[in-house]
Design a protein around this motif. Structure first.
Motif, mmCIF file in Angstrom:
data_model
loop_
_atom_site.group_PDB
_atom_site.id
_atom_site.type_symbol
_atom_site.label_atom_id
_atom_site.label_comp_id
_atom_site.label_asym_id
_atom_site.label_seq_id
_atom_site.Cartn_x
_atom_site.Cartn_y
_atom_site.Cartn_z
ATOM 1 N N ARG A 54 52.688 74.309 30.424
ATOM 2 C CA ARG A 54 53.685 75.372 30.629
ATOM 3 C C ARG A 54 54.196 75.927 29.305
ATOM 4 N NH1 ARG A 54 57.810 73.686 35.258
ATOM 5 N NH2 ARG A 54 56.348 73.725 36.981
ATOM 6 N N ASN A 55 53.524 75.558 28.211
ATOM 7 C CA ASN A 55 53.966 75.963 26.867
ATOM 8 C C ASN A 55 55.409 75.554 26.600
ATOM 9 O OD1 ASN A 55 51.513 77.077 26.030
ATOM 10 N ND2 ASN A 55 51.953 78.954 27.166
ATOM 11 N N ALA A 56 55.778 74.396 27.093
ATOM 12 C CA ALA A 56 57.133 73.872 26.867
ATOM 13 C C ALA A 56 57.036 72.613 26.013
ATOM 14 C CB ALA A 56 57.807 73.576 28.199
ATOM 15 N N LYS A 57 56.267 72.702 24.942
ATOM 16 C CA LYS A 57 56.074 71.545 24.064
ATOM 17 C C LYS A 57 57.403 71.096 23.494
ATOM 18 C CE LYS A 57 51.388 72.745 22.900
ATOM 19 N NZ LYS A 57 50.422 73.131 21.922
ATOM 20 N N GLY A 58 57.529 69.808 23.293
ATOM 21 C CA GLY A 58 58.746 69.253 22.718
ATOM 22 C C GLY A 58 59.823 68.953 23.745
ATOM 23 N N LYS A 59 59.585 69.321 25.008
ATOM 24 C CA LYS A 59 60.581 69.013 26.040
ATOM 25 C C LYS A 59 60.604 67.504 26.237
ATOM 26 C CE LYS A 59 62.334 70.286 30.409
ATOM 27 N NZ LYS A 59 62.860 71.333 31.148
ATOM 28 N N LYS A 60 61.791 66.953 26.391
ATOM 29 C CA LYS A 60 61.933 65.503 26.483
ATOM 30 C C LYS A 60 62.763 65.118 27.694
ATOM 31 C CE LYS A 60 61.566 64.850 21.632
ATOM 32 N NZ LYS A 60 61.794 65.036 20.413
ATOM 33 N N TRP A 61 62.717 63.836 27.985
ATOM 34 C CA TRP A 61 63.570 63.292 29.038
ATOM 35 C C TRP A 61 65.031 63.520 28.681
ATOM 36 C CZ3 TRP A 61 61.494 61.786 33.436
ATOM 37 C CH2 TRP A 61 60.234 61.224 33.468
ATOM 38 N N ARG A 62 65.844 63.785 29.666
ATOM 39 C CA ARG A 62 67.288 63.756 29.454
ATOM 40 C C ARG A 62 67.700 62.285 29.502
ATOM 41 N NH1 ARG A 62 68.682 68.742 33.503
ATOM 42 N NH2 ARG A 62 67.839 70.350 32.151
ATOM 43 N N SER A 63 68.775 61.964 28.817
ATOM 44 C CA SER A 63 69.197 60.562 28.719
ATOM 45 C C SER A 63 69.373 59.918 30.080
ATOM 46 C CB SER A 63 70.511 60.454 27.941
ATOM 47 O OG SER A 63 70.313 60.886 26.634
ATOM 48 N N PHE A 64 70.010 60.613 31.030
ATOM 49 C CA PHE A 64 70.253 59.990 32.325
ATOM 50 C C PHE A 64 68.951 59.775 33.085
ATOM 51 C CE2 PHE A 64 69.962 64.179 34.295
ATOM 52 C CZ PHE A 64 69.511 63.892 35.576
ATOM 53 N N GLN A 65 67.947 60.643 32.864
ATOM 54 C CA GLN A 65 66.667 60.468 33.551
ATOM 55 C C GLN A 65 65.972 59.193 33.071
ATOM 56 O OE1 GLN A 65 65.092 64.238 32.264
ATOM 57 N NE2 GLN A 65 65.330 65.142 34.309
ATOM 58 N N LEU A 66 65.948 59.032 31.770
ATOM 59 C CA LEU A 66 65.304 57.850 31.197
ATOM 60 C C LEU A 66 66.050 56.574 31.572
ATOM 61 C CD1 LEU A 66 63.016 56.830 29.472
ATOM 62 C CD2 LEU A 66 64.430 57.215 27.455
ATOM 63 N N THR A 67 67.370 56.596 31.486
ATOM 64 C CA THR A 67 68.120 55.391 31.840
ATOM 65 C C THR A 67 68.002 55.096 33.337
ATOM 66 O OG1 THR A 67 70.193 56.645 31.992
ATOM 67 C CG2 THR A 67 69.751 55.501 29.930
ATOM 68 N N PHE A 68 67.893 56.138 34.166
ATOM 69 C CA PHE A 68 67.676 55.909 35.596
ATOM 70 C C PHE A 68 66.352 55.189 35.810
ATOM 71 C CE2 PHE A 68 65.630 57.255 39.563
ATOM 72 C CZ PHE A 68 66.526 56.725 40.476
ATOM 73 N N ILE A 69 65.297 55.684 35.194
ATOM 74 C CA ILE A 69 63.977 55.060 35.356
ATOM 75 C C ILE A 69 64.011 53.623 34.855
ATOM 76 C CG2 ILE A 69 61.569 55.126 34.562
ATOM 77 C CD1 ILE A 69 61.849 58.240 34.662
ATOM 78 N N LEU A 70 64.594 53.403 33.676
ATOM 79 C CA LEU A 70 64.686 52.042 33.142
ATOM 80 C C LEU A 70 65.477 51.124 34.069
ATOM 81 C CD1 LEU A 70 65.353 52.811 29.373
ATOM 82 C CD2 LEU A 70 63.259 51.832 30.365
ATOM 83 N N SER A 71 66.571 51.631 34.614
ATOM 84 C CA SER A 71 67.416 50.788 35.470
ATOM 85 C C SER A 71 66.744 50.430 36.782
ATOM 86 C CB SER A 71 68.763 51.467 35.740
ATOM 87 O OG SER A 71 68.613 52.561 36.623
ATOM 88 N N GLN A 72 65.739 51.215 37.179
ATOM 89 C CA GLN A 72 65.053 50.945 38.443
ATOM 90 C C GLN A 72 63.838 50.030 38.287
ATOM 91 O OE1 GLN A 72 66.784 52.060 41.202
ATOM 92 N NE2 GLN A 72 68.073 52.552 39.447
#
Length: 176
Positions: free
Chosen positions: A75-93
């Motif tokens: 999508r030509n959206a290089k450099g887009k990253k996880w938002r903090s809450f998304q990453l912590t949600f995945i880690l917490s699960q």
């Protein structure tokens, strides 16, 4: 003024009909919130530990991230990253992958905040983990939406993410 005096007396400890005072109710709510925060923080720490200790979960996590990277690059959206809450949600699960009796966390954020990527990310991680473990013998994830239009939009997003995650798995299996 009488209402202010009454409120102040209640806050200062004057009980009415044996019910907790306002200060006691505030303290109970605070204690409850702190317990939930502590539990969630512990789940995140456990998730990080699981990534360190479980090779297939770590591989699934890397594949998930590669799949998202491929999606953003398409999508030509290089450099887009996880938002903090998304990453912590995945880690917490992550502990739920090893202990299905654990309860998943409910995500509650405003529209457009990134909830879909967070729960699709964890869902895809679960599917990738099961593929690596060779334990997927049926349905891994069920998603239910309240509206037909929303269902169509989200299914398209889920399929797109699954396609890119599968491409990442293909890359891994072919040494690219």
């Amino acid at each position: 003024n009488d209402s202010k005096i009454k409120e102040l007396k209640e806050l200062m400890g004057e009980k009415k009909n044996g019910n907790p005072t306002k200060a006691e109710r505030i303290q109970l709510e605070f204690d409850s919130d702190m317990k939930r925060l502590t539990d969630e923080t512990d789940s995140i720490r456990k998730g990080i530990q699981i990534l360190k200790e479980n090779e297939n979960i770590f591989s699934a996590f890397k594949l998930l991230n590669r799949g998202f990277q491929l999606r953003y690059e398409s999508r030509n959206a290089k450099g887009k990253k996880w938002r903090s809450f998304q990453l912590t949600f995945i880690l917490s699960q992550l502990p739920t992958l090893l202990d299905p009796s654990r309860t998943l966390t409910l995500l509650n954020f405003p529209t457009g905040a990134g909830k879909t990527e967070a729960f699709l990310g964890f869902s895809l991680l679960k599917i990738l983990f099961e593929r690596l473990e060779k334990t997927n013998h049926g349905t891994s994830v069920i998603i239910k939406y309240p509206r037909k239009l929303l269902s169509r939009q989200q299914v398209k997003r889920a399929l797109e993410l699954a396609t890119f995650a599968n491409a990442a798995l293909f890359e891994k299996n072919n040494g690219n």
